[in-house]
Enzyme design. Structure first.
Site, PDB file in Angstrom:
ATOM      1  N   CYS A  43      24.072 -54.610 -32.127  1.00  0.00           N
ATOM      2  CA  CYS A  43      22.771 -54.348 -32.752  1.00  0.00           C
ATOM      3  C   CYS A  43      22.980 -53.334 -33.878  1.00  0.00           C
ATOM      4  O   CYS A  43      24.060 -52.732 -33.992  1.00  0.00           O
ATOM      5  CB  CYS A  43      21.819 -53.771 -31.706  1.00  0.00           C
ATOM      6  SG  CYS A  43      22.466 -52.245 -31.014  1.00  0.00           S
TER       7      CYS A  43
ATOM      8  N   ASN B  53      22.432 -53.370 -21.087  1.00  0.00           N
ATOM      9  CA  ASN B  53      21.812 -54.577 -21.658  1.00  0.00           C
ATOM     10  C   ASN B  53      22.622 -55.836 -21.350  1.00  0.00           C
ATOM     11  O   ASN B  53      22.064 -56.923 -21.233  1.00  0.00           O
ATOM     12  CB  ASN B  53      21.509 -54.398 -23.154  1.00  0.00           C
ATOM     13  CG  ASN B  53      22.725 -54.090 -23.963  1.00  0.00           C
ATOM     14  OD1 ASN B  53      23.599 -54.932 -24.077  1.00  0.00           O
ATOM     15  ND2 ASN B  53      22.806 -52.905 -24.537  1.00  0.00           N
TER      16      ASN B  53
ATOM     17  N   GLU C 166      20.671 -42.458 -21.867  1.00  0.00           N
ATOM     18  CA  GLU C 166      19.429 -42.508 -22.660  1.00  0.00           C
ATOM     19  C   GLU C 166      18.269 -41.895 -21.876  1.00  0.00           C
ATOM     20  O   GLU C 166      17.508 -41.076 -22.412  1.00  0.00           O
ATOM     21  CB  GLU C 166      19.087 -43.949 -23.065  1.00  0.00           C
ATOM     22  CG  GLU C 166      17.844 -43.983 -23.951  1.00  0.00           C
ATOM     23  CD  GLU C 166      17.423 -45.383 -24.341  1.00  0.00           C
ATOM     24  OE1 GLU C 166      18.278 -46.305 -24.356  1.00  0.00           O
ATOM     25  OE2 GLU C 166      16.226 -45.573 -24.617  1.00  0.00           O
TER      26      GLU C 166
ATOM     27  N   CYS D 251      20.675 -43.571 -31.932  1.00  0.00           N
ATOM     28  CA  CYS D 251      20.017 -44.733 -32.536  1.00  0.00           C
ATOM     29  C   CYS D 251      18.596 -44.367 -32.984  1.00  0.00           C
ATOM     30  O   CYS D 251      17.864 -43.712 -32.232  1.00  0.00           O
ATOM     31  CB  CYS D 251      19.952 -45.860 -31.518  1.00  0.00           C
ATOM     32  SG  CYS D 251      19.017 -47.269 -32.135  1.00  0.00           S
TER      33      CYS D 251
ATOM     34  N   HIS E  31      22.943 -43.214 -27.523  1.00  0.00           N
ATOM     35  CA  HIS E  31      21.927 -43.132 -26.459  1.00  0.00           C
ATOM     36  C   HIS E  31      20.927 -41.997 -26.651  1.00  0.00           C
ATOM     37  O   HIS E  31      19.960 -41.894 -25.906  1.00  0.00           O
ATOM     38  CB  HIS E  31      22.620 -42.945 -25.106  1.00  0.00           C
ATOM     39  CG  HIS E  31      23.689 -43.955 -24.837  1.00  0.00           C
ATOM     40  ND1 HIS E  31      25.021 -43.716 -25.060  1.00  0.00           N
ATOM     41  CD2 HIS E  31      23.609 -45.230 -24.408  1.00  0.00           C
ATOM     42  CE1 HIS E  31      25.724 -44.792 -24.751  1.00  0.00           C
ATOM     43  NE2 HIS E  31      24.894 -45.730 -24.365  1.00  0.00           N
TER      44      HIS E  31
ATOM     45  N   THR F  45      14.985 -48.086 -23.948  1.00  0.00           N
ATOM     46  CA  THR F  45      15.014 -49.185 -24.928  1.00  0.00           C
ATOM     47  C   THR F  45      15.738 -50.445 -24.458  1.00  0.00           C
ATOM     48  O   THR F  45      15.556 -51.508 -25.037  1.00  0.00           O
ATOM     49  CB  THR F  45      15.719 -48.712 -26.212  1.00  0.00           C
ATOM     50  OG1 THR F  45      17.030 -48.272 -25.857  1.00  0.00           O
ATOM     51  CG2 THR F  45      14.963 -47.611 -26.905  1.00  0.00           C
TER      52      THR F  45
ATOM     53  N   SER G 249      26.264 -54.016 -27.194  1.00  0.00           N
ATOM     54  CA  SER G 249      27.402 -53.112 -27.374  1.00  0.00           C
ATOM     55  C   SER G 249      28.729 -53.881 -27.398  1.00  0.00           C
ATOM     56  O   SER G 249      29.790 -53.278 -27.364  1.00  0.00           O
ATOM     57  CB  SER G 249      27.420 -52.072 -26.247  1.00  0.00           C
ATOM     58  OG  SER G 249      27.316 -52.709 -25.003  1.00  0.00           O
TER      59      SER G 249
ATOM     60  N   SER H   6      27.575 -51.717 -19.243  1.00  0.00           N
ATOM     61  CA  SER H   6      26.547 -51.900 -20.273  1.00  0.00           C
ATOM     62  C   SER H   6      25.246 -52.386 -19.648  1.00  0.00           C
ATOM     63  O   SER H   6      25.195 -53.463 -19.050  1.00  0.00           O
ATOM     64  CB  SER H   6      27.045 -52.914 -21.309  1.00  0.00           C
ATOM     65  OG  SER H   6      25.957 -53.478 -22.000  1.00  0.00           O
TER      66      SER H   6
ATOM     67  N   HIS I  23      28.729 -48.496 -24.270  1.00  0.00           N
ATOM     68  CA  HIS I  23      29.394 -48.897 -23.038  1.00  0.00           C
ATOM     69  C   HIS I  23      30.241 -50.139 -23.290  1.00  0.00           C
ATOM     70  O   HIS I  23      29.870 -51.262 -22.944  1.00  0.00           O
ATOM     71  CB  HIS I  23      28.362 -49.130 -21.922  1.00  0.00           C
ATOM     72  CG  HIS I  23      27.797 -47.848 -21.405  1.00  0.00           C
ATOM     73  ND1 HIS I  23      26.464 -47.565 -21.390  1.00  0.00           N
ATOM     74  CD2 HIS I  23      28.417 -46.750 -20.916  1.00  0.00           C
ATOM     75  CE1 HIS I  23      26.282 -46.356 -20.894  1.00  0.00           C
ATOM     76  NE2 HIS I  23      27.449 -45.839 -20.603  1.00  0.00           N
TER      77      HIS I  23
HETATM   78  S1  SF4 Z   1      18.196 -48.774 -28.796  1.00  0.00           S
HETATM   79 FE1  SF4 Z   1      20.266 -49.281 -28.120  1.00  0.00          FE
HETATM   80  S2  SF4 Z   1      20.251 -51.524 -28.013  1.00  0.00           S
HETATM   81 FE2  SF4 Z   1      18.467 -50.938 -29.222  1.00  0.00          FE
HETATM   82  S3  SF4 Z   1      19.107 -50.987 -31.364  1.00  0.00           S
HETATM   83 FE3  SF4 Z   1      19.445 -48.902 -30.609  1.00  0.00          FE
HETATM   84  S4  SF4 Z   1      21.547 -48.827 -29.868  1.00  0.00           S
HETATM   85 FE4  SF4 Z   1      20.949 -50.964 -30.066  1.00  0.00          FE
END
Ligand code: SF4
Length: 301
Positions: A12, A225, A133, A104, A82, A168, A268, A223, A42
């Protein structure tokens, strides 16, 4: 055998930004000690790539970011995608460390939201326990309460002007269930569902798969996600789903005698790892020969 490349998948924008930040820091600071507070993302392949650039890591799933910071005494500390709490940031400053923040923007947006809300109310924050996070967000204020499951609401009485929000990278479906449980207890609460667009789109792409026998998720076992994508496969009615780190973890019995196999990856996971899996399976579908590449050929970037 048909191999479906699930779109979107893989890195992402937040992860790309974090990796570029780490690379830039290494390039601009030759000879300085650079340490990442936790894993950048991760994924062990990404971690290895950063180590190749001379970036060290402190990581221990049993320790908080604040505890891990005790292991860094000099140089530059990089905060991961995170996000980070004020307490850790202040501690790093007090230790005289130079800070590079690769948080992020989507996580920072959640921080801004909850920071402003706790001035006049309480926050029910749906997240994973011991995840960096959620640790970073919940530590922003004692008025932010971590909810990992509906049962965590027991005893949380008397909260005022409640905002319900979340980590998230959670599962859309599970989170909706917990939001509903929060709303049963606090019917007047405001809801700000903060699952990021990247996570959402990757999950929806899996949910929309039809007539699929098997889903292969390429991602690190740590990870969040990537694990969610595997779980969603079962919710979407796909009978078999596997989480693999790379093509090296594929086993013939996972895919043998299947008609439609879909391949995706968490945000990731480097796309090169996913493409190697897709290319291998497509070739297997053509010639039926099962010969995995050597470890040396499985490269990151
Ligand atoms: S919150 Fe995490 S999964 Fe979503 S865009 Fe940011 S790094 Fe990527």
């Amino acid at each position: 055998m048909e191999i479906i490349n699930v779109v979107p998948h893989g890195y992402c924008a937040g992860v790309i930004r974090a990796i570029k930040t780490a690379q830039k820091t290494a390039k601009e600071n030759p000879g300085r000690k650079i340490t990442m507070l936790g894993m950048i993302v991760h994924n062990e392949f990404v971690v290895r790539e950063c180590e190749r650039l001379g970036i060290g890591f402190v990581e221990n799933p049993k320790k908080t970011r604040e505890e891990l910071l005790d292991e860094i005494d000099e140089g530059i500390v990089i905060f991961t995608a995170h996000g980070i709490s004020d307490k850790v940031r202040e501690k790093a400053c007090a230790k005289g460390l130079s800070i590079v923040d690769a948080s992020c923007p989507d996580v920072i947006r959640t921080h801004t939201l909850v920071r402003s809300h706790v001035e006049n109310g309480d926050v029910l924050y749906i997240g994973k326990k011991n995840h960096p996070e959620s640790e970073g967000t919940v530590s922003l204020s004692p008025r932010i309460h971590l909810i990992t499951k509906a049962e965590d609401l027991e005893g949380l009485d008397g909260l005022e002007n409640v905002l319900i929000t979340c980590q998230t990278t959670l599962s859309l479906r599970d989170t909706r269930g917990i939001i509903n449980a929060c709303l049963e207890k606090y019917p007047k609460a405001a809801v700000a569902e903060e699952i990021c667009a990247a996570t959402r789109m990757r999950q929806e792409a899996v949910m929309n798969l039809t007539d699929t026998d098997c889903l292969i998720v390429v991602g690190d076992p740590r990870s969040n996600n990537s694990n969610q994508l595997k779980r969603i496969a079962f919710d979407a009615g796909i009978k078999e789903a596997f989480l693999i780190g790379s093509v090296l973890d594929l086993k013939e019995e996972m895919v043998k005698n299947k008609n439609r196999i879909a391949v995706t990856s968490g945000s990731s996971t480097p796309n090169s790892l996913t493409n190697q899996v897709i290319d291998f399976l497509k070739q297997y579908a053509i010639d039926g020969i099962w010969q995995l590449p050597s470890e040396a050929l499985v490269r990151l970037l």
